[in-house]
Write a protein that holds these residues in place. Structure first.
Motif, PDB file in Angstrom:
ATOM      1  N   ALA A  40       0.883  -1.293  -0.029  1.00 27.59           N
ATOM      2  CA  ALA A  40      -0.017   0.025   0.015  1.00 27.59           C
ATOM      3  C   ALA A  40       0.907   1.182   0.026  1.00 27.59           C
ATOM      4  O   ALA A  40       0.583   2.041  -0.588  1.00 27.59           O
ATOM      5  N   ALA A  41       1.831   1.362   0.908  1.00 30.94           N
ATOM      6  CA  ALA A  41       2.810   2.334   1.010  1.00 30.94           C
ATOM      7  C   ALA A  41       3.496   2.776  -0.309  1.00 30.94           C
ATOM      8  O   ALA A  41       3.455   4.104  -1.080  1.00 30.94           O
ATOM      9  N   LEU A  68      -7.016  -0.360   4.319  1.00 33.92           N
ATOM     10  CA  LEU A  68      -5.802   0.182   3.368  1.00 33.92           C
ATOM     11  C   LEU A  68      -6.318   0.262   1.849  1.00 33.92           C
ATOM     12  O   LEU A  68      -5.526   0.875   1.161  1.00 33.92           O
ATOM     13  N   ASN A  69      -7.255  -0.365   1.631  1.00 35.76           N
ATOM     14  CA  ASN A  69      -7.682  -0.531   0.161  1.00 35.76           C
ATOM     15  C   ASN A  69      -8.565   0.585  -0.173  1.00 35.76           C
ATOM     16  O   ASN A  69      -9.550   0.341  -0.788  1.00 35.76           O
ATOM     17  N   ILE A 158       5.788  11.853   1.357  1.00 35.05           N
ATOM     18  CA  ILE A 158       4.999  10.906   2.360  1.00 35.05           C
ATOM     19  C   ILE A 158       3.727  11.813   2.774  1.00 35.05           C
ATOM     20  O   ILE A 158       3.912  12.973   3.195  1.00 35.05           O
ATOM     21  N   ASP A 159       2.709  11.177   2.601  1.00 38.76           N
ATOM     22  CA  ASP A 159       1.325  11.701   3.237  1.00 38.76           C
ATOM     23  C   ASP A 159       0.440  10.937   4.211  1.00 38.76           C
ATOM     24  O   ASP A 159       1.383   9.864   4.496  1.00 38.76           O
ATOM     25  N   TYR A 160      -0.626  11.208   4.450  1.00 41.75           N
ATOM     26  CA  TYR A 160      -1.304  10.145   5.661  1.00 41.75           C
ATOM     27  C   TYR A 160      -1.438   8.817   4.957  1.00 41.75           C
ATOM     28  O   TYR A 160      -1.062   7.711   5.692  1.00 41.75           O
ATOM     29  N   MET A 193       5.656   8.888  11.761  1.00 43.81           N
ATOM     30  CA  MET A 193       4.035   8.334  11.386  1.00 43.81           C
ATOM     31  C   MET A 193       3.302   9.125  12.007  1.00 43.81           C
ATOM     32  O   MET A 193       2.205   9.714  11.300  1.00 43.81           O
ATOM     33  N   LEU A 194       3.350   9.252  13.180  1.00 46.75           N
ATOM     34  CA  LEU A 194       2.240   9.865  13.775  1.00 46.75           C
ATOM     35  C   LEU A 194       2.322  11.441  13.651  1.00 46.75           C
ATOM     36  O   LEU A 194       1.142  12.095  13.531  1.00 46.75           O
ATOM     37  N   GLU A 195       3.406  12.061  13.237  1.00 45.03           N
ATOM     38  CA  GLU A 195       3.539  13.155  12.801  1.00 45.03           C
ATOM     39  C   GLU A 195       2.948  13.534  11.465  1.00 45.03           C
ATOM     40  O   GLU A 195       2.527  14.512  11.188  1.00 45.03           O
ATOM     41  N   HIS A 196       2.584  12.530  10.795  1.00 47.88           N
ATOM     42  CA  HIS A 196       2.084  12.592   9.512  1.00 47.88           C
ATOM     43  C   HIS A 196       0.456  12.435   9.611  1.00 47.88           C
ATOM     44  O   HIS A 196      -0.399  12.196   8.656  1.00 47.88           O
TER      45      HIS A 196
END
Length: 337
Positions: A40-41, A68-69, A158-160, A193-196
């Motif tokens: 997914a990433a 995730l889909n 990098i986004d959410y 990741m939390l910061e995103h």
């Protein structure tokens, strides 16, 4: 853009991605959060790079990972598709497989294909005929490695959705940050990741608090028929196809049961014997860390990590139980019950 020092040597991978347009990704059968998180990433990241990524796996997407889909990108590969899904593909990326046979039915075409193939993994096994292999047995998850690749190419993308997928792999492969592979680097990645925008509680609930009633019923059956050996240090259970059918469940409903049994007080090693066919038995091992269990799996053509491993045995389930338990007892310096 901030200059970042990558942990791994990604030069050949970067060139392969740059020189490709359509990129097919896949992971192991019965995919977990790490393999799916990688796919997914990279799917979202590759789209931002202007590529045409596709995902084909030999197993269905587990319901707990449906969140995730978002774009319906996870596709089930079947033998009937043959080589059609590889049409126009410039690059194949394989994640978290351990051994090539764990690719399932798509593996036959991946191994025969002349398309450039990349394997990114953290299983200390033989990976097969890949043109490029990036393997780190010490990595807490393969998404940890993919995060390094993404930062090496362009961290500003990098986004959410990317961060969430990366976090899923890290969360699941570290046992929600409980296992010994929960390193300082892993926790630093989690913070990023939390910061995103990733919400840990939300992700945890999606994955671990969605036990279906039929799974709960089957788990109850397993616990009622649980066997303890070596004064409770070893706990094991077996399930035949008939038992699963009689409970109204499916084979995939056993996911996570071996981990649950390991959580029982004083249990050091848990083992599952799952009958897939008359003489085809899936064996899963989990260890709390006192003994490594992947050696048994390796001896029988399987693989995995020191404290989480598995294999397939071609024999009746009764024979598999006797064979495997004898080897498990030897881990504790015992030869018999």
């Amino acid at each position: 853009m901030k200059q970042l020092v990558p942990k791994y040597k990604w030069d050949r991978v970067k060139r392969a991605i740059e020189n490709s347009r359509k990129i097919l990704m896949t992971t192991h059968i019965n995919p977990d959060g790490d393999g799916l998180g990688c796919e997914a990433a990279m799917y979202y990241f590759l789209k931002k790079l202007g590529k045409d990524p596709v995902i084909y796996n030999s197993s269905d997407l587990p319901p707990e990972y449906e969140f995730l889909n978002r774009e319906g990108m996870f596709k089930r590969y079947t033998k009937q598709m043959g080589s059609s899904v590889f049409k126009g593909v410039d690059l194949i990326m394989v994640f978290d497989i351990g051994t090539p046979d764990r690719l399932g039915c798509i593996g036959e075409y991946v191994s025969k294909s002349s398309i450039l193939k990349i394997c990114v993994d953290h299983h200390p096994n033989k990976h097969g005929n890949f043109d490029i292999e990036i393997v780190d047995p010490d990595a807490p998850s393969v998404t940890f490695m993919i995060f390094d690749l993404i930062k090496c190419i362009d961290s500003s993308l990098i986004d959410y959705p990317i961060a969430e997928a990366l976090y899923v792999g890290l969360l699941t492969d570290t046992g929600s940050f409980r296992f010994e592979n929960t390193t300082i680097e892993a926790l630093k990645m989690a913070i990023e990741m939390l910061e995103h925008g990733v919400k840990p509680g939300q992700v945890y609930r999606q994955i671990y608090e969605n036990l279906r009633p039929i799974q709960a019923k089957l788990l109850g059956y397993v616990l009622q028929h649980l066997h303890y050996e070596l004064s409770g240090k070893v706990a094991w259970f077996s399930l035949t196809r008939e038992e699963i059918k009689s409970e109204g469940a499916k084979l995939e409903d056993v996911d996570g049961f071996t981990d649950f049994v390991r959580s029982i007080k004083d249990v050091e090693v848990s083992v599952m014997f799952l009958e897939l066919d008359d003489k085809k038995i899936k064996v899963n091992f989990r260890s709390k860390g006192r003994v490594a269990v992947n050696g048994i799996a390796h001896r029988h053509g399987g693989g995995g990590h020191p404290y989480a491993a598995g294999m397939l045995l071609q024999m009746p389930i009764s024979e598999a139980i006797g064979l495997v338990l004898e080897e498990v007892f030897e881990l504790f310096g015992e030869r018999s019950i």
